[in-house]
Design a protein around this motif. Sequence first.
Motif, PDB file in Angstrom:
ATOM      1  N   MET A 218      -4.034  15.119 -15.876  1.00 48.77           N
ATOM      2  CA  MET A 218      -4.677  15.933 -16.909  1.00 48.77           C
ATOM      3  C   MET A 218      -4.407  17.382 -16.575  1.00 48.77           C
ATOM      4  SD  MET A 218      -8.235  13.812 -17.027  1.00 48.77           S
ATOM      5  CE  MET A 218      -7.884  12.568 -15.785  1.00 48.77           C
ATOM      6  N   LEU A 219      -3.698  18.074 -17.454  1.00 53.34           N
ATOM      7  CA  LEU A 219      -3.290  19.452 -17.205  1.00 53.34           C
ATOM      8  C   LEU A 219      -3.767  20.364 -18.328  1.00 53.34           C
ATOM      9  CD1 LEU A 219       0.414  18.807 -16.103  1.00 53.34           C
ATOM     10  CD2 LEU A 219      -1.602  19.030 -14.635  1.00 53.34           C
ATOM     11  N   THR A 220      -3.988  21.636 -17.988  1.00 58.02           N
ATOM     12  CA  THR A 220      -4.388  22.612 -18.996  1.00 58.02           C
ATOM     13  C   THR A 220      -3.512  23.857 -18.878  1.00 58.02           C
ATOM     14  OG1 THR A 220      -5.971  24.071 -17.866  1.00 58.02           O
ATOM     15  CG2 THR A 220      -6.748  21.861 -18.437  1.00 58.02           C
ATOM     16  N   LEU A 221      -3.649  24.719 -19.870  1.00 53.32           N
ATOM     17  CA  LEU A 221      -2.883  25.962 -19.888  1.00 53.32           C
ATOM     18  C   LEU A 221      -3.610  27.121 -19.213  1.00 53.32           C
ATOM     19  CD1 LEU A 221      -1.364  25.978 -23.498  1.00 53.32           C
ATOM     20  CD2 LEU A 221      -0.134  25.711 -21.343  1.00 53.32           C
ATOM     21  N   GLY A 222      -4.920  26.933 -18.878  1.00 48.75           N
ATOM     22  CA  GLY A 222      -5.636  28.106 -18.418  1.00 48.75           C
ATOM     23  C   GLY A 222      -6.540  27.966 -17.226  1.00 48.75           C
ATOM     24  N   THR A 223      -7.006  26.753 -16.925  1.00 52.26           N
ATOM     25  CA  THR A 223      -7.999  26.633 -15.871  1.00 52.26           C
ATOM     26  C   THR A 223      -8.064  25.217 -15.329  1.00 52.26           C
ATOM     27  OG1 THR A 223     -10.347  26.935 -15.329  1.00 52.26           O
ATOM     28  CG2 THR A 223      -9.849  26.126 -17.532  1.00 52.26           C
ATOM     29  N   GLU A 224      -8.476  25.099 -14.067  1.00 53.00           N
ATOM     30  CA  GLU A 224      -8.739  23.777 -13.491  1.00 53.00           C
ATOM     31  C   GLU A 224     -10.199  23.379 -13.699  1.00 53.00           C
ATOM     32  OE1 GLU A 224      -9.808  25.072  -8.904  1.00 53.00           O
ATOM     33  OE2 GLU A 224      -7.752  24.481  -9.385  1.00 53.00           O
ATOM     34  N   ASP A 225     -11.005  24.309 -14.205  1.00 55.88           N
ATOM     35  CA  ASP A 225     -12.445  24.098 -14.321  1.00 55.88           C
ATOM     36  C   ASP A 225     -12.829  23.543 -15.694  1.00 55.88           C
ATOM     37  OD1 ASP A 225     -12.935  25.097 -11.727  1.00 55.88           O
ATOM     38  OD2 ASP A 225     -12.795  27.147 -12.493  1.00 55.88           O
ATOM     39  N   SER A 226     -13.867  22.704 -15.692  1.00 59.69           N
ATOM     40  CA  SER A 226     -14.282  22.046 -16.925  1.00 59.69           C
ATOM     41  C   SER A 226     -15.798  21.992 -17.004  1.00 59.69           C
ATOM     42  CB  SER A 226     -13.715  20.621 -16.982  1.00 59.69           C
ATOM     43  OG  SER A 226     -14.236  19.841 -15.908  1.00 59.69           O
ATOM     44  N   ALA A 227     -16.295  21.598 -18.160  1.00 56.00           N
ATOM     45  CA  ALA A 227     -17.732  21.412 -18.366  1.00 56.00           C
ATOM     46  C   ALA A 227     -17.925  20.179 -19.235  1.00 56.00           C
ATOM     47  CB  ALA A 227     -18.343  22.636 -19.041  1.00 56.00           C
ATOM     48  N   VAL A 228     -19.057  19.503 -19.053  1.00 51.72           N
ATOM     49  CA  VAL A 228     -19.412  18.352 -19.873  1.00 51.72           C
ATOM     50  C   VAL A 228     -20.426  18.810 -20.920  1.00 51.72           C
ATOM     51  CG1 VAL A 228     -20.390  16.024 -19.877  1.00 51.72           C
ATOM     52  CG2 VAL A 228     -19.026  16.805 -17.918  1.00 51.72           C
ATOM     53  N   LEU A 229     -20.167  18.477 -22.184  1.00 56.12           N
ATOM     54  CA  LEU A 229     -21.056  18.904 -23.263  1.00 56.12           C
ATOM     55  C   LEU A 229     -22.370  18.124 -23.245  1.00 56.12           C
ATOM     56  CD1 LEU A 229     -18.541  19.424 -26.221  1.00 56.12           C
ATOM     57  CD2 LEU A 229     -19.267  21.031 -24.427  1.00 56.12           C
ATOM     58  N   GLU A 230     -23.271  18.493 -24.137  1.00 58.56           N
ATOM     59  CA  GLU A 230     -24.610  17.917 -24.149  1.00 58.56           C
ATOM     60  C   GLU A 230     -24.632  16.430 -24.477  1.00 58.56           C
ATOM     61  OE1 GLU A 230     -27.144  20.216 -26.658  1.00 58.56           O
ATOM     62  OE2 GLU A 230     -27.169  21.958 -25.313  1.00 58.56           O
ATOM     63  N   ASP A 231     -23.531  15.912 -25.052  1.00 61.34           N
ATOM     64  CA  ASP A 231     -23.489  14.471 -25.326  1.00 61.34           C
ATOM     65  C   ASP A 231     -23.271  13.644 -24.062  1.00 61.34           C
ATOM     66  OD1 ASP A 231     -20.741  14.676 -24.725  1.00 61.34           O
ATOM     67  OD2 ASP A 231     -20.128  14.679 -26.817  1.00 61.34           O
ATOM     68  N   ASP A 232     -23.091  14.325 -22.930  1.00 62.16           N
ATOM     69  CA  ASP A 232     -22.896  13.691 -21.613  1.00 62.16           C
ATOM     70  C   ASP A 232     -21.561  12.979 -21.474  1.00 62.16           C
ATOM     71  OD1 ASP A 232     -25.314  14.575 -20.536  1.00 62.16           O
ATOM     72  OD2 ASP A 232     -26.418  12.860 -21.334  1.00 62.16           O
ATOM     73  N   TRP A 233     -20.651  13.203 -22.395  1.00 62.62           N
ATOM     74  CA  TRP A 233     -19.335  12.572 -22.332  1.00 62.62           C
ATOM     75  C   TRP A 233     -18.195  13.598 -22.413  1.00 62.62           C
ATOM     76  CZ3 TRP A 233     -18.279   7.900 -20.663  1.00 62.62           C
ATOM     77  CH2 TRP A 233     -19.243   6.894 -20.762  1.00 62.62           C
ATOM     78  N   THR A 234     -18.212  14.409 -23.461  1.00 61.58           N
ATOM     79  CA  THR A 234     -17.070  15.258 -23.795  1.00 61.58           C
ATOM     80  C   THR A 234     -16.826  16.309 -22.711  1.00 61.58           C
ATOM     81  OG1 THR A 234     -17.647  14.975 -26.129  1.00 61.58           O
ATOM     82  CG2 THR A 234     -16.074  16.713 -25.580  1.00 61.58           C
ATOM     83  N   VAL A 235     -15.610  16.289 -22.161  1.00 60.01           N
ATOM     84  CA  VAL A 235     -15.220  17.227 -21.102  1.00 60.01           C
ATOM     85  C   VAL A 235     -14.275  18.265 -21.699  1.00 60.01           C
ATOM     86  CG1 VAL A 235     -14.168  17.487 -18.822  1.00 60.01           C
ATOM     87  CG2 VAL A 235     -15.427  15.386 -19.392  1.00 60.01           C
ATOM     88  N   VAL A 236     -14.641  19.533 -21.592  1.00 61.59           N
ATOM     89  CA  VAL A 236     -13.848  20.612 -22.170  1.00 61.59           C
ATOM     90  C   VAL A 236     -13.396  21.588 -21.090  1.00 61.59           C
ATOM     91  CG1 VAL A 236     -15.050  20.443 -24.390  1.00 61.59           C
ATOM     92  CG2 VAL A 236     -15.874  22.061 -22.659  1.00 61.59           C
ATOM     93  N   THR A 237     -12.309  22.298 -21.379  1.00 64.66           N
ATOM     94  CA  THR A 237     -11.877  23.363 -20.469  1.00 64.66           C
ATOM     95  C   THR A 237     -12.890  24.502 -20.527  1.00 64.66           C
ATOM     96  OG1 THR A 237     -10.515  24.405 -22.191  1.00 64.66           O
ATOM     97  CG2 THR A 237      -9.436  22.786 -20.766  1.00 64.66           C
ATOM     98  N   LEU A 238     -13.118  25.117 -19.391  1.00 68.85           N
ATOM     99  CA  LEU A 238     -14.140  26.156 -19.317  1.00 68.85           C
ATOM    100  C   LEU A 238     -13.739  27.413 -20.083  1.00 68.85           C
ATOM    101  CD1 LEU A 238     -16.854  25.855 -17.946  1.00 68.85           C
ATOM    102  CD2 LEU A 238     -15.941  27.098 -15.977  1.00 68.85           C
ATOM    103  N   ASP A 239     -12.430  27.631 -20.237  1.00 72.70           N
ATOM    104  CA  ASP A 239     -11.961  28.848 -20.899  1.00 72.70           C
ATOM    105  C   ASP A 239     -11.455  28.603 -22.320  1.00 72.70           C
ATOM    106  OD1 ASP A 239      -9.649  27.460 -20.374  1.00 72.70           O
ATOM    107  OD2 ASP A 239      -8.590  29.136 -19.432  1.00 72.70           O
ATOM    108  N   GLY A 240     -11.577  27.377 -22.822  1.00 72.01           N
ATOM    109  CA  GLY A 240     -11.119  27.075 -24.176  1.00 72.01           C
ATOM    110  C   GLY A 240      -9.632  26.821 -24.301  1.00 72.01           C
TER     111      GLY A 240
END
Length: 264
Positions: A218-240
């Motif tokens: 799993m790779l991103t264009l901007g960050t290695e950091d992520s957050a889990v949304l309030e649904d307790d499932w969806t993982v998003v990049t911290l910087d969008g």
Amino acid sequence: MAFRRRSKRIPARTPGELDAMQAAGEIVGKALQEVRAAAASGVSTLELDAVAEQTIRDAGAYPTFKGYEGFPGSICASVNDVIVHGIPDKETILAEGDLVSIDCGATLDGWVGDSAWSFAVGELDADVAALNKATEYVLMEGMQAMVPGNLLTDVSHALEQATRRAEQKFGVDLFIVDGYGGHGIGRTMHEDPYLANEGRPGRGPLIQEGSVLAIEPMLTLGTEDSAVLEDDWTVVTLDGSFAAHWEHTVAATADGPRILTRRY
């Protein structure tokens, strides 16, 4: 007399069991193909979920994800800055330029197949297209370490080294998502061991002939950091920033890595 302690090994499947896992995996591959064919601007991720579930059930299997630890969908549908575990819903409508990551599992005769890929809706921006090609490349290169006699983190290291090569090959900076990776798989979807997408080689349990791992960079264009949304499932990049996810279920054999989730 001292006896040398035997090293831990990743469980080995018999040839017949590998064939059974491949039968499940090929259903996953068909479902992913059907989802991609259905994906277009104006289509919701819930509609894609229905396509996958129908394909899986028509093949005599059932969707492994549905109800897994409470997950409501047959697929994970992760769009743009969503890395993994996006819940299919009627509110998420695909649009031109979206990068869609679909993760899918099917269980057939008690064996599980698990695979993911990312694809474009229409034309992607150049850096996003490079990210997606790079992530596929990292999967295909990294899995070459899935051979008998290697240790678990030899695969992790191969994935990390492939990521660094991909930056040069595709001309894009890449970030390896921290804390997420692959796993053992067999009669249940998530089995030991956990497979990191980076790390030092030469550690962890032994890969045997017949050992199986779900390998998923799993790779991103901007960050290695992520957050889990309030649904307790969806993982998003911290910087969008955009993320891509590619996965195959892979067996170690005497003839080299065997992909059990091919998409014909």
